[in-house]
Design an enzyme around this catalytic site. Structure first.
Site: not given
Length: 389
Positions: A244, A284, A342, A368
């Site tokens: 792992l 901005q 966005i 995992e």
């Protein structure tokens, strides 16, 4: 002024050796040519041509690429990490195919197997002629693998394996399964050819994440194995946990590939999308989002490269892998979600990769080792106190 790429702003390429960079570029070309044109359709269909891809990835040299001998490429750990990054920039499912093959199934045989097991399986697996899977997780024992119920008992000179495993990548297409089971000698690993009577691997369908990846249950109904099927070098949980740690290292880099692809997609979209007569990139609010995401991507890359150098020096510890897995997956999924904003409504379609990456990263976040498991590993390293359970 000319625009820069997010990682170009950090100049991370200057920290990568030429050979490692060449490998990354080779994998990127493969992803661009083979994966990107098909991945949306594979994801939508919930199907991936795993056997064909395994052979192609074997020819590319990425299966077990950081292992030595037996047909493996013998690259650096950093090169392997960068390959995982480029593969996951295509799709987490493709990277999962490679990391389960190389860092779980192959590494288990490489690190803990007999010479006969290595010679029989590793060359086939490195070439992609044989696919492997790794049977550790059970329906009720994900974050607590020590409680597994799958059992192997001795019967004369044979072993008889009974039980089930769950959420196993490559399971229903695998030729060989590395399976962990309780025995009277503690937890032991077994190399199980999938054509052995009593073995079955029903595929898990109706997934919303990792759709371009094969996921299965493994069922062992009195599967009879010879003594030689046991991995001689692994006893107790340290065996599967070492595997792992190998796979988690690939995720440290891989998650950044998904994040980079989302961010570059969002930057490209914002430059083209017109809003009130100027590009969305010129506002901005958009630039603030892009700047913050670039910071987290770049910091994650610096961390990954540092861990790669430690691993190449033989000095990487499991708790340090947890630092990378926890941070980079957590930031990658945050980047995917922000990039989706966005793109607006366009971000939820398969025309763009962002929602696909975000959905995939939901699985990467918890497989995992969940975030909580890695937090506790780090906490134990810091305090010396074990807080599991």
């Amino acid at each position: 002024m000319s625009a820069q790429t997010p990682l170009g702003l950090f100049a991370t390429d200057t920290l990568i050796h030429d050979e490692d960079r060449a490998m990354a570029q080779t994998v990127r070309r493969f992803v661009d040519d083979r994966i990107r044109p098909e991945i949306a359709a594979w994801y939508e269909a919930g199907h991936i041509p795993a056997r064909d891809l395994a052979k192609e990835l074997g020819a590319l040299g990425v299966l077990g690429m950081h292992l030595e001998g037996y047909g493996c490429a013998g690259t650096t750990a950093t090169a392997y990490g960068l390959a995982c990054l480029e593969l996951e920039a295509g799709d987490s499912g493709v990277r999962s195919l490679v990391s389960v093959q190389g860092s779980l199934a192959m590494f288990a045989i490489y690190a803990h197997g007999s010479q006969e097991q290595k010679q029989e399986w590793l060359p086939q697996m490195a070439a992609g002629e044989a696919i492997g899977c790794f049977g550790l997780t059970e329906p009720d024992f994900g974050s607590d693998p020590g409680g597994m119920r799958t059992r192997a008992r001795r019967d004369g000179t044979d072993w008889v394996l009974s039980g089930t495993k769950m959420w196993i990548t490559n399971g229903s297409v695998a030729d060989v399964a590395v399976v962990w089971a309780q025995t009277d000698e503690g937890i032991r690993g077994f190399v199980v050819p999938t054509d052995t009577p009593g073995f079955s691997a029903p595929e898990i369908t109706r997934k919303m994440s990792l759709r371009a990846s094969v996921t299965a249950e493994l069922v062992f109904d009195e599967v009879r194995l010879p003594e030689s099927a046991m991995l001689p070098g692994a006893r107790g949980l340290s065996g599967p946990l070492s595997c792992l740690s190998e796979a988690r290292f690939g995720i440290v880099f891989g998650a950044l590939g998904a994040a980079r692809d989302c961010l570059e997609t969002a930057i490209g979209y914002a430059g083209q999308r017109q809003l009130h007569g100027r590009p969305l990139a010129g506002y901005q609010a958009t630039q603030l989002k892009l700047a913050d995401m670039t910071l987290e991507l770049g910091k994650g890359m610096l961390l990954a490269l540092h861990l790669g150098r430690l691993k190449d020096a033989g000095a990487l510890r499991p708790e340090q892998v947890s630092l990378g897995k926890l941070n980079n997956v957590r930031e990658a999924i945050a980047i995917a979600r922000e990039c989706r904003t966005i793109l607006g409504a366009a971000g939820i379609t398969l025309e763009y990769p962002i929602m696909r990456h975000a959905n995939n990263l939901e699985s990467v976040l918890t497989y995992e080792g969940t975030s909580e498991v890695h937090q506790l590993i780090i906490g134990q390293a810091l305090t010396g106190e074990r807080a599991f359970g």
